[in-house]
Design a protein around this motif. Structure first.
Motif, PDB file in Angstrom:
ATOM      1  N   GLU A 152      31.307  49.359  11.324  1.00  0.00           N
ATOM      2  CA  GLU A 152      30.268  49.227  10.317  1.00  0.00           C
ATOM      3  C   GLU A 152      30.905  48.834   8.971  1.00  0.00           C
ATOM      4  O   GLU A 152      32.105  48.971   8.764  1.00  0.00           O
ATOM      5  CB  GLU A 152      29.493  50.527  10.190  1.00  0.00           C
ATOM      6  N   GLN A 187      19.619  37.243  14.360  1.00  0.00           N
ATOM      7  CA  GLN A 187      19.722  36.909  12.955  1.00  0.00           C
ATOM      8  C   GLN A 187      18.971  37.964  12.148  1.00  0.00           C
ATOM      9  O   GLN A 187      18.039  38.587  12.657  1.00  0.00           O
ATOM     10  CB  GLN A 187      19.126  35.524  12.676  1.00  0.00           C
ATOM     11  N   TYR A 189      21.850  39.247  11.272  1.00  0.00           N
ATOM     12  CA  TYR A 189      23.012  40.129  11.315  1.00  0.00           C
ATOM     13  C   TYR A 189      24.249  39.429  11.873  1.00  0.00           C
ATOM     14  O   TYR A 189      25.367  39.682  11.430  1.00  0.00           O
ATOM     15  CB  TYR A 189      22.684  41.356  12.163  1.00  0.00           C
ATOM     16  N   PHE A 190      24.026  38.528  12.808  1.00  0.00           N
ATOM     17  CA  PHE A 190      25.150  37.876  13.466  1.00  0.00           C
ATOM     18  C   PHE A 190      24.869  36.385  13.620  1.00  0.00           C
ATOM     19  O   PHE A 190      23.713  35.946  13.583  1.00  0.00           O
ATOM     20  CB  PHE A 190      25.408  38.502  14.854  1.00  0.00           C
ATOM     21  N   VAL A 201      30.005  38.350  12.229  1.00  0.00           N
ATOM     22  CA  VAL A 201      29.086  39.096  11.378  1.00  0.00           C
ATOM     23  C   VAL A 201      28.571  38.164  10.293  1.00  0.00           C
ATOM     24  O   VAL A 201      29.350  37.459   9.637  1.00  0.00           O
ATOM     25  CB  VAL A 201      29.793  40.316  10.758  1.00  0.00           C
ATOM     26  N   SER A 202      27.268  38.186  10.099  1.00  0.00           N
ATOM     27  CA  SER A 202      26.684  37.303   9.075  1.00  0.00           C
ATOM     28  C   SER A 202      25.967  38.078   7.987  1.00  0.00           C
ATOM     29  O   SER A 202      25.385  37.476   7.092  1.00  0.00           O
ATOM     30  CB  SER A 202      25.706  36.314   9.731  1.00  0.00           C
ATOM     31  N   LEU A 203      25.978  39.443   8.098  1.00  0.00           N
ATOM     32  CA  LEU A 203      25.340  40.257   7.072  1.00  0.00           C
ATOM     33  C   LEU A 203      26.319  41.353   6.680  1.00  0.00           C
ATOM     34  O   LEU A 203      26.824  42.082   7.533  1.00  0.00           O
ATOM     35  CB  LEU A 203      24.033  40.862   7.589  1.00  0.00           C
ATOM     36  N   MET A 206      26.605  46.414   6.916  1.00  0.00           N
ATOM     37  CA  MET A 206      25.716  46.997   7.925  1.00  0.00           C
ATOM     38  C   MET A 206      26.132  48.450   8.148  1.00  0.00           C
ATOM     39  O   MET A 206      27.301  48.751   8.364  1.00  0.00           O
ATOM     40  CB  MET A 206      25.793  46.209   9.234  1.00  0.00           C
ATOM     41  N   ARG A 211      21.385  51.825  11.477  1.00  0.00           N
ATOM     42  CA  ARG A 211      21.138  51.226  12.797  1.00  0.00           C
ATOM     43  C   ARG A 211      22.482  51.042  13.475  1.00  0.00           C
ATOM     44  O   ARG A 211      23.406  50.474  12.894  1.00  0.00           O
ATOM     45  CB  ARG A 211      20.414  49.893  12.652  1.00  0.00           C
ATOM     46  N   TYR A 214      22.712  46.608  18.243  1.00  0.00           N
ATOM     47  CA  TYR A 214      22.018  45.326  18.073  1.00  0.00           C
ATOM     48  C   TYR A 214      22.105  44.557  19.376  1.00  0.00           C
ATOM     49  O   TYR A 214      23.121  44.619  20.094  1.00  0.00           O
ATOM     50  CB  TYR A 214      22.652  44.512  16.952  1.00  0.00           C
ATOM     51  N   LEU A 240      27.808  49.149  16.405  1.00  0.00           N
ATOM     52  CA  LEU A 240      28.590  49.363  15.186  1.00  0.00           C
ATOM     53  C   LEU A 240      29.389  50.648  15.346  1.00  0.00           C
ATOM     54  O   LEU A 240      28.824  51.726  15.565  1.00  0.00           O
ATOM     55  CB  LEU A 240      27.673  49.464  13.973  1.00  0.00           C
TER      56      LEU A 240
END
Length: 781
Positions: A152, A187, A189-190, A201-203, A206, A211, A214, A240
């Motif tokens: 995370e 999306q 998130y990834f 990872v695109s966000l 996290m 959460r 995913y 995570l």
């Protein structure tokens, strides 16, 4: 395309065949070394779905004049099963559906033969049919679905997993196997790189605590992702993983706990927990008491799970002394992550209030144990120690005292029930019991179950109350040739008392022997004394034994004195002073055997001799019996069975021949249904013939048996001088029926009245009925 391509091949082949000169004969053609075939590779598309066979191409020999004399033959991979050829025209067709992914090419062989003779007109030639690829396979993820994990709070671009899709189409032909990746779900998130298939990872930031899992769907599409390309998808479950980014927090700022004052040291009071949203090692805690008035009384440790703080007792609790304690406890993370220290502090503080509960406790003595000294001559009833106990509870109940009886089995002491005074009730003797270890019990009046105890060690102090005595029985001797002043014996004394300064004994002759002319005593001042002769010229004949009274005195007040007697014997000795004899007793008696013991031995021997003589006398005067045991046993033979007879109808229960002839009864036929318990109770008695008539009836036989017995007794010289008749077969003695024997029935021929049988009960009912019927029949006559 296949049709035009094949036609083109056919035309080229045909044109090439036309280049052969017309004037050449067949024989010349056969002599040619150069191959007369014109051939090439054939190409065919896979997955043909038409209804007609797929035309592949045409084979033609330059010797084919079109007259039908040449026959084309096809062999090799798939010949006649996948591929066919028209043996007249040479046209090749595919009759099955082809799949390049199964087989990409086929190697075939062709030959031209004369149709009639079968003679080969051309050498066999080989050619290849290649299957051209079409885009008929979508990309596939062979290992899906996938599981992946990423910490995370990972930054953007962190790689999660690398995916690879496989396309079965030909990668060298067109774009059928060119795969492009894209993300369908997951999306923002990834994301996935289109060419490599790497999921990233695109966000940022996290949070696992928000959460944790995913589900991402990735698509792989061939034809470079263009429209019309085939696509395959897979699922990636991304979790995570935890990092220590959350500080711990106590659920309460104040905890209330209670513990009884009787709880032993080490007991658990309670437990607390600082909760951490992290998990695993990131949630492990350590606890410590940082302040409070109970820091020295309580302790806190971490449980084996490293999650809870366990509060335990370090010191004994007392409700009456302190009723509550306050603890300030800190809980902190065991493992810290330097990247997230800015989210701290990673510790928390709470207050724990511990209340001590009152418990009814046993009485407590003022001392853990007591010690007392008492002289052994103390008077009975003397108080020599007083103990005290109190109720530690707030109620302060009254106390009653007693002695635990197993600790004072002799009952030497008494305890006052209210004051706790300990006194003597029996005389004490240090020489018998020097120490008394007794247990005193203290009991609450209102609660007899609450009992306290304490040990009292009582030492009995020695008093000089025992006179000294010689250590052993001394018996000395003096030789007849002894001179004046000669040492004949050294004596020592002992005293059961133990004075503080040690034993000191004083020796002297008794006043009545102080002026005797024979012996004198010298005190050596070392608790021993010498006995010396005062004169010489000793003689056994004049006096063989002298008795010398010795007075022994101890040196402790009150002074104790005792008199012991020393026996001195006059003995004959050799020149070296060795004893030869002391008296007549010395020649006959061993030194260790006294006169009294000898008298006792002689008395025992005398009594034994008297008993032996008495037994011999009784045996000689015992009257010998004239009749032997074997001759006395003249009882008749009785055969007994453990079954009940059936009355007169039972003819097997008893054989009367046993009375008439005992020998025949033993040797004759026995009852078959059971064996007799005792076949004979006496020896066989031979029958004696008697002159005169003998009745043939049963009574006569019995009479002859009795007479034979009488005759046998007359002939026996050891028999008594009178005739005796023993009566047999008298059963029923002591019964209301008296005798049931028929031996005496012959003397009376009167009719009997059998009505009394009805009075004998149900056992004689059958007999009463039988005789009743007979009596009724007789009355009719």
């Amino acid at each position: 395309m296949p049709t035009s391509f094949s036609n083109f091949l056919s035309m080229s082949l045909w044109l090439m065949v036309k280049q052969v000169p017309q004037e050449k004969t067949v024989a010349e053609l056969l002599r040619r070394v150069k191959r007369g075939w014109v051939w090439n590779q054939f190409f065919v598309l896979e997955e043909y779905t038409g209804l007609e066979p797929l035309y592949i191409g045409k084979l033609h020999s330059d010797m084919d004049q079109g007259d039908g004399n040449i026959r084309y033959i096809l062999s090799g991979e798939g010949a006649n099963s996948t591929f066919t050829i028209d043996d007249s025209t040479g046209d090749i067709h595919a009759i099955q559906r082809l799949d390049r992914e199964v087989k990409s090419q086929y190697v075939l062989r062709a030959q031209a033969r004369h149709r009639v003779t079968g003679r080969p007109l051309e050498p066999e030639s080989e050619f290849i049919v290649k299957i051209q690829d079409i885009n008929d396979n979508e990309p596939k993820f062979l290992d899906g679905p996938y599981q992946a994990s990423v910490p995370e709070m990972s930054p953007i671009g962190t790689s999660v997993i690398h995916l690879t899709a496989t396309d079965a189409d030909d990668p060298t032909y067109g774009n059928s196997a060119r795969v492009v990746y894209s993300i369908l779900e997951g999306q923002p998130y990834f994301s996935v790189e289109p060419k490599t298939g790497i999921v990233r990872v695109s966000l940022a930031d996290m949070d696992r605590e928000v959460r944790e899992e995913y589900q991402v769907v990735i698509q792989a599409k061939d034809m470079g992702g263009q429209m019309g390309g085939l696509a395959g998808t897979t699922t990636v479950n991304i979790t995570l993983s935890d990092v220590n980014d959350n500080p711990p927090k106590f659920a309460q700022k104040l905890y209330q706990m209670s513990v009884p004052e009787s709880a032993p040291v080490g007991s658990v009071v309670g437990r607390i927990r600082a909760k951490d949203r992290d998990e695993g090692a990131n949630a492990e805690m350590t606890y410590r008491i940082i302040d409070g008035d109970g820091r020295d009384t309580f302790d806190i440790t971490t449980d084996p799970t490293n999650l809870f703080g366990i509060i335990t007792i370090k010191k004994t609790l007392d409700f009456e002394s302190k009723r509550s304690y306050t603890l300030k406890v800190e809980g902190s993370n065991r493992h810290l992550d330097p990247r997230y220290l800015n989210k701290g502090p990673f510790s928390d503080i709470t207050i724990v209030h511990v209340s001590v509960e009152d418990v009814d406790e046993a009485p407590e003595f003022s001392a853990p144990f007591y010690y007392a000294e008492i002289p052994e001559d103390v008077e009975i009833g003397t108080i020599f120690k007083t103990v005290s106990a109190r109720d530690p509870d707030a109620a302060n109940n009254s106390i009653r005292y007693s002695i635990e009886r197993t600790s004072d089995p002799g009952k030497y002491f008494y305890m006052d029930i209210t004051s706790g005074a300990l006194m003597t009730v029996l005389p004490l003797d240090r020489e018998e019991i020097a120490w008394h270890n007794i247990t005193i019990l203290a009991m609450e009046m209102n609660n007899p179950n609450m009992i306290g105890s304490v040990s009292v060690a009582v030492k009995v102090i020695d008093i000089n109350d025992n006179p000294p005595s010689l250590t052993q029985y001394y018996e000395a001797f003096v030789c007849e040739n002894a001179k004046a002043g000669q040492l004949i014996q050294t004596v020592t004394a002992t005293d059961p008392d133990e004075p503080t300064g040690g034993q000191h004994f004083y020796y002297s002759l008794a006043p009545e022997a102080a002026s005797n002319p024979n012996f004198t005593l010298r005190d050596n001042q070392d608790n021993s004394a010498w006995i010396l002769t005062r004169r010489g010229g000793w003689s056994q004949r004049e006096q063989s034994v002298y008795h010398l009274p010795i007075l022994v005195t101890d040196g402790e007040p009150p002074v104790q004195t005792a008199t012991s007697t020393l026996t001195v014997r006059v003995c004959s000795c050799d020149a070296d002073g060795n004893v030869l004899s002391c008296s007549a007793e010395a020649y006959t008696l061993p030194a260790s055997l006294s006169r009294g013991a000898l008298i006792a031995i002689l008395a025992c021997i005398f009594v034994l001799l008297v008993m032996i003589l008495l037994m011999l006398s009784l045996r000689s005067h015992r009257k010998k019996p004239c009749l032997t045991d074997e001759e006395e046993n003249v009882h008749e033979n009785i055969v007994r069975y453990d079954d009940e007879g059936g009355g007169e109808e039972d003819t097997e229960a008893f054989d009367i021949a046993a009375m008439w002839n005992p020998r025949e009864a033993q040797l004759g036929k026995l009852r078959q249904d059971m064996m007799p318990e005792i076949e004979s109770l006496s020896r066989y008695v031979p029958q004696v013939c008697i002159s005169g008539g003998i009745m043939a009836t049963g009574d006569g036989n019995v009479h002859s048996y009795v007479l034979s017995k009488l005759y046998e007794a007359d002939l026996d010289p050891c028999a008594p001088p009178y005739d005796s008749l023993q009566t047999y077969a008298y059963e029923g003695e002591g019964s209301v029926a008296e005798s049931l024997s028929s031996l005496q029935s012959a003397a009376s021929h009167n009719d009997h009245d059998y009505d009394y049988l009805n009075d004998w009960g149900p056992r004689f009912r059958k007999l009463a009925e039988m005789y009743g019927v007979i009596e009724a029949n007789n009355s009719l006559w």
